[in-house]
Design an enzyme around this catalytic site. Structure first.
Site, PDB file in Angstrom:
ATOM      1  N   CYS A   2      12.648  12.729  23.543  1.00  0.00           N
ATOM      2  CA  CYS A   2      13.569  12.994  22.439  1.00  0.00           C
ATOM      3  C   CYS A   2      12.719  13.453  21.265  1.00  0.00           C
ATOM      4  O   CYS A   2      12.009  12.656  20.660  1.00  0.00           O
ATOM      5  CB  CYS A   2      14.379  11.747  22.089  1.00  0.00           C
ATOM      6  N   GLU A 104      18.095  18.648  23.036  1.00  0.00           N
ATOM      7  CA  GLU A 104      17.185  18.850  24.156  1.00  0.00           C
ATOM      8  C   GLU A 104      17.180  20.335  24.503  1.00  0.00           C
ATOM      9  O   GLU A 104      18.177  21.040  24.295  1.00  0.00           O
ATOM     10  CB  GLU A 104      17.605  18.000  25.357  1.00  0.00           C
TER      11      GLU A 104
END
Length: 248
Positions: A2, A104
């Site tokens: 992340c 992402e």
């Protein structure tokens, strides 16, 4: 991993979800990047939860020169308890990290990686599992930092990336934050891929690649690129010094 996320919920919503002592005053953030301030929830005393701003990128307390360390923005939940950089925080300094979603990048063949906004399906806040540390510089100044724990991606997100933040469910908040009576091994047992209906993935434009872009427009949906996935590096996550910075 992340490497970017967002928190745009109203302060009162964050305070209510985490039953925190006071509401935070941090502004909405649409593109939070490493080395920038992030909001965490921690227990400074039993049963008392506080919202605190720390820097994203954990510095272990034993570090002599942080400039020689990698930027520790993530820690693998499966192994963090055994890693020298994370094991003390796993035992004694666990926290929750409020989020409205994360970003992402899906690697694509023959073109740029496709960014996605991964947001809660019901539009709710979520809590990432986190750890924090304090580090004292040679002049006696204290810097508080944090990292997000990750786990394997669920089936919904695995076509985009093989990792995702570990999400702590509200019924487990107390267990995760209780470092006095809950050991790290027990706490880690709750960290698993989020249920399939937790998140939805929305293709967005490339403006999110630049950390200086921090406005609602970066989350506007686009048609995803049509080329198949491939091995290609994701955009850089270096902070933009023009953004809100707690640690100049």
């Amino acid at each position: 991993m992340c490497g970017r996320y967002t928190l745009v919920a109203r302060p009162e919503e964050v305070q209510a979800l985490f039953d925190a002592l006071e509401a935070h005053q941090a502004p909405p953030r649409y593109n939070i990047a490493p080395s920038q301030p992030i909001l965490i929830v921690r227990e400074d005393q039993p049963g008392v939860r506080r919202l605190v701003l720390v820097r994203w990128g954990l510095i272990p307390g034993w570090a002599k020169d942080p400039s020689k360390l990698a930027n520790l923005i993530n820690a693998r939940s499966e192994t963090a308890i055994d890693k020298p950089s994370f094991r003390t925080a796993m035992r004694h300094k666990r926290c929750l990290i409020p989020a409205s979603g994360f970003y992402e990048w899906q690697k694509r063949k023959g073109t740029r990686s496709q960014p996605y906004l991964i947001r809660p399906s019901e539009g709710d806040l979520v809590a990432f599992a986190g750890i924090w540390e304090d580090w004292t510089d040679p002049d006696g100044g204290v810097i508080e930092t944090a990292a997000i724990l990750t786990t394997a991606a669920n089936a919904t997100l695995s076509p985009i990336h093989d990792r995702m933040p570990a999400v702590v469910q509200p019924e487990d908040f107390a267990l995760w934050l209780d470092t006095r009576s809950v050991d790290a091994k027990t706490a880690t047992s709750i960290l698993r891929p989020a249920p399939e209906d937790t998140f939805e993935a929305v293709a967005i434009g490339s403006r999110v690649n630049a950390v200086g872009q921090d406005d609602p427009g970066i989350q506007n949906p686009v048609d995803p690129v049509s080329s198949p996935p491939a091995d290609e590096p994701a955009p850089d996550s270096k902070p933009d010094k023009g953004q809100f910075d707690l640690f100049d």
